[in-house]
Design an enzyme around this catalytic site. Structure first.
Site, PDB file in Angstrom:
ATOM      1  CB  THR A   1       1.985 -10.664  -5.947  1.00  0.00           C
ATOM      2  OG1 THR A   1       0.668 -10.852  -5.977  1.00  0.00           O
ATOM      3  CG2 THR A   1       1.981 -10.621  -7.501  1.00  0.00           C
ATOM      4  CB  ILE A   2      -0.549 -15.676  -4.410  1.00  0.00           C
ATOM      5  CG1 ILE A   2      -1.590 -14.603  -3.722  1.00  0.00           C
ATOM      6  CG2 ILE A   2       0.312 -16.197  -3.553  1.00  0.00           C
ATOM      7  CD1 ILE A   2      -2.622 -15.253  -2.804  1.00  0.00           C
ATOM      8  CG  ASP A   3      -2.918 -10.951  -5.541  1.00  0.00           C
ATOM      9  OD1 ASP A   3      -3.351 -11.625  -4.898  1.00  0.00           O
ATOM     10  OD2 ASP A   3      -2.933  -9.916  -4.861  1.00  0.00           O
TER      11      ASP A   3
ATOM     12  NE  ARG B   1      18.985 -23.876  -2.431  1.00  0.00           N
ATOM     13  CZ  ARG B   1      19.054 -24.297  -3.862  1.00  0.00           C
ATOM     14  NH1 ARG B   1      18.350 -23.612  -4.799  1.00  0.00           N
ATOM     15  NH2 ARG B   1      19.709 -25.389  -3.872  1.00  0.00           N
TER      16      ARG B   1
ATOM     17  N   GLY C   1       2.641  -3.342  -5.218  1.00  0.00           N
ATOM     18  CA  GLY C   1       2.870  -2.244  -4.124  1.00  0.00           C
ATOM     19  C   GLY C   1       4.460  -2.203  -3.592  1.00  0.00           C
TER      20      GLY C   1
ATOM     21  N   GLY D   1      -6.962 -12.685  -4.564  1.00  0.00           N
ATOM     22  CA  GLY D   1      -6.593 -12.072  -5.936  1.00  0.00           C
ATOM     23  C   GLY D   1      -6.551 -10.631  -5.769  1.00  0.00           C
TER      24      GLY D   1
ATOM     25  NE  ARG E   1     -16.386 -30.245  -9.281  1.00  0.00           N
ATOM     26  CZ  ARG E   1     -17.145 -29.591  -9.923  1.00  0.00           C
ATOM     27  NH1 ARG E   1     -18.472 -29.736  -9.615  1.00  0.00           N
ATOM     28  NH2 ARG E   1     -16.912 -28.541 -10.502  1.00  0.00           N
TER      29      ARG E   1
HETATM   30  O1  F6P Z   1      -1.636  -9.649  -2.621  1.00  0.00           O
HETATM   31  C1  F6P Z   1      -1.624 -11.230  -1.805  1.00  0.00           C
HETATM   32  C2  F6P Z   1      -2.949 -11.065  -1.211  1.00  0.00           C
HETATM   33  O2  F6P Z   1      -2.827 -12.477  -0.876  1.00  0.00           O
HETATM   34  C3  F6P Z   1      -4.311 -10.799  -1.691  1.00  0.00           C
HETATM   35  O3  F6P Z   1      -4.757 -11.937  -2.749  1.00  0.00           O
HETATM   36  C4  F6P Z   1      -5.143 -10.589  -0.850  1.00  0.00           C
HETATM   37  O4  F6P Z   1      -6.292  -9.637  -0.913  1.00  0.00           O
HETATM   38  C5  F6P Z   1      -4.314  -9.664   0.161  1.00  0.00           C
HETATM   39  O5  F6P Z   1      -2.530 -10.274  -0.196  1.00  0.00           O
HETATM   40  C6  F6P Z   1      -4.471 -10.216   1.664  1.00  0.00           C
HETATM   41  O6  F6P Z   1      -3.808  -9.406   2.394  1.00  0.00           O
HETATM   42  P1  F6P Z   1      -3.233  -9.685   3.855  1.00  0.00           P
HETATM   43  O7  F6P Z   1      -2.414 -10.768   4.065  1.00  0.00           O
HETATM   44  O8  F6P Z   1      -2.601  -8.491   4.277  1.00  0.00           O
HETATM   45  O9  F6P Z   1      -4.596  -9.663   4.766  1.00  0.00           O
END
Ligand code: F6P
Length: 323
Positions: A125-127, A21, A104, A170, A154
Site C-alpha cells: 500500500t502506498i500509505d 511476476r 483492508g 495516505g 516550489r
Molecule cells: O490506500 C491508498 C490510497 O491511495 C489512500 O492514500 C487514499 O486515501 C485512497 O487510497 C484513495 O482511494 P480511492 O483510489 O478508492 O479513491
C-alpha cells in the site's frame, strides 16, 4: 499438481506487478500451477481466474498499477462474500491464496484464513500503515512522485512569493506527508497522528515569512484533522494576511501512478518470492513484510484491523529543519 491463486486488492500500488511476476515465476519454479484473479476479491467472488505462466508476466515489472486489476470489495467483509470466494477456489481445486494489498485487503485475507484457507498476504500500500512491514510496496515510489511535484511547486511558489498547502495521500497515515515534508524541505508538515490547531499552522507560516523566507511549503496529509482545503478556509476567514499569498494543490491519485523505482521493484520481488515459499512450507495465515531489512512473516491476526503508527522523531526532524 499444487495450485495457488494470486490477486491484487484495494488501492493499486507501484510494485504490485513486480510482486505478481515473482509469485508466478517462483511459483512455477516450485511446481505450482498459478492462477491470477482479476479485480481483487470482486473477481474471487465472481470467479474470474486465469492460469498464468512465466511468459504471461513478462514486461510488467516496470509498469505501475496492476495488470490483474484491483477493486475495493465490500462483499468480502460479509460472510456470504467470503463463502462464495471459498466456493470459487474449491471449484478449481485451488487450496492456497496470495493476497497482495494493504490493511483492508489483509483483513479479508484474515477472514479467509479463519475459515481454513491457506492464505499469505504481501504488504502493499502506498500509505505504509500496515503492521508487519517497516515499509510497504508502493510507498517509496508514491513519495518520489509527490516529491517531484512539490519540487516543481516550489519553483512557482518562490517566483511569486506564495505559500502552497500541498495535500498528499495516505488515508489516516501521515507517512507520505512526513517523508515528503522532510525530503522537500517543507516549512510545515501536518499529519493525522499529531493533530494541530489551524491557528498554530498559521503561526508557523507567518513565522517563516518573518524569518525572511521568500515562500513556504506546507505538506498536509489528506487524513489530517484539517486537510488542505479546511486549512485554506480557516485562513481565509481568520487571517487577512499570512505574509504570503496562498494557493492549495491537491496531488491526489497522481501519486499512485508512478513507475516503480528500484526500491519498490526489489521489495516486491523479495516479498512475492517469500510469499510462495511461505504458502508452500507454511505456516500460512501470515503477512510477509520487511522488518529491519529481513523478510519476516507476521500472523494476520496481529495485522488485520490494526494500523502502524508514525515515528514522532520524523515530525520533530521536519520541525527543526524548517528554520
Ligand atoms: O490506500 C491508498 C490510497 O491511495 C489512500 O492514500 C487514499 O486515501 C485512497 O487510497 C484513495 O482511494 P480511492 O483510489 O478508492 O479513491
Amino acid at each position: 499438481m499444487k495450485r495457488l491463486a494470486v490477486l491484487t486488492s484495494g488501492g493499486d500500488a507501484p510494485g504490485m506487478n513486480a510482486a505478481l511476476r515473482a509469485v508466478v515465476r517462483v511459483g512455477v519454479a516450485n511446481g505450482f500451477e498459478v492462477f491470477g484473479v482479476h479485480h481483487g476479491y470482486h473477481g474471487l467472488i465472481q470467479g474470474t481466474f486465469k492460469a498464468l505462466g512465466a511468459r504471461d508476466v513478462g514486461g510488467i515489472m516496470e509498469r505501475g498499477g496492476t495488470v490483474l486489476g484491483t477493486a475495493r470489495c465490500a462483499a468480502m467483509f460479509t460472510e456470504d462474500g467470503q463463502d462464495q470466494a471459498l466456493f470459487q477456489l474449491r471449484q478449481r481445486d485451488i487450496d492456497r491464496l496470495i493476497v497482495i494489498g494493504g490493511e483492508g485487503s489483509q483483513t479479508g485475507a484474515h477472514a479467509l484464513a479463519r475459515k481454513g484457507l491457506a492464505v499469505v498476504g504481501v504488504a502493499s500500500t502506498i500509505d505504509n500503515d500496515l503492521l508487519g512491514s517497516d515499509i510497504t510496496i508502493g510507498a517509496t515510489t508514491a513519495i518520489d512522485v509527490a516529491l517531484e511535484s512539490v519540487d516543481r511547486l516550489r519553483v512557482t511558489a518562490s517566483s511569486l512569493g506564495r505559500v502552497f498547502l500541498v495535500e498528499v495521500m495516505g488515508r489516516e497515515s501521515g507517512y507520505i506527508a512526513a517523508n515528503v515534508g522532510i525530503a522537500c524541505g517543507a516549512e510545515v508538515v501536518v499529519v493525522p497522528e499529531s493533530p494541530v490547531d489551524p491557528e498554530d499552522v498559521a503561526s508557523e507560516i507567518l513565522a517563516a515569512y518573518e524569518r525572511g523566507k521568500s515562500h513556504a511549503i506546507a505538506i498536509v496529509a489528506e487524513g489530517a484533522r484539517h486537510n488542505a482545503e479546511a486549512l485554506a478556509d480557516y485562513f481565509a476567514k481568520h487571517h487577512a494576511r499570512l505574509g504570503f499569498d496562498l494557493r492549495v494543490c491537491r496531488l491526489g491519485h497522481v501519486q499512485r501512478g508512478g513507475a516503480p523505482g528500484v526500491i519498490d521493484r526489489m521489495l516486491a520481488t523479495r516479498l512475492g518470492a517469500a510469499a510462495v515459499a511461505q504458502i508452500d512450507a507454511g505456516p500460512t495465515g501470515v503477512l510477509v513484510g520487511s522488518v529491519a531489512g529481513a523478510i519476516v512473516a507476521t500472523a494476520l491476526n496481529d495485522v488485520a484491523g490494526r494500523k502502524k503508527g508514525l515515528d514522532p522523531a520524523l515530525l520533530e526532524l521536519a520541525r527543526v529543519l524548517a528554520q
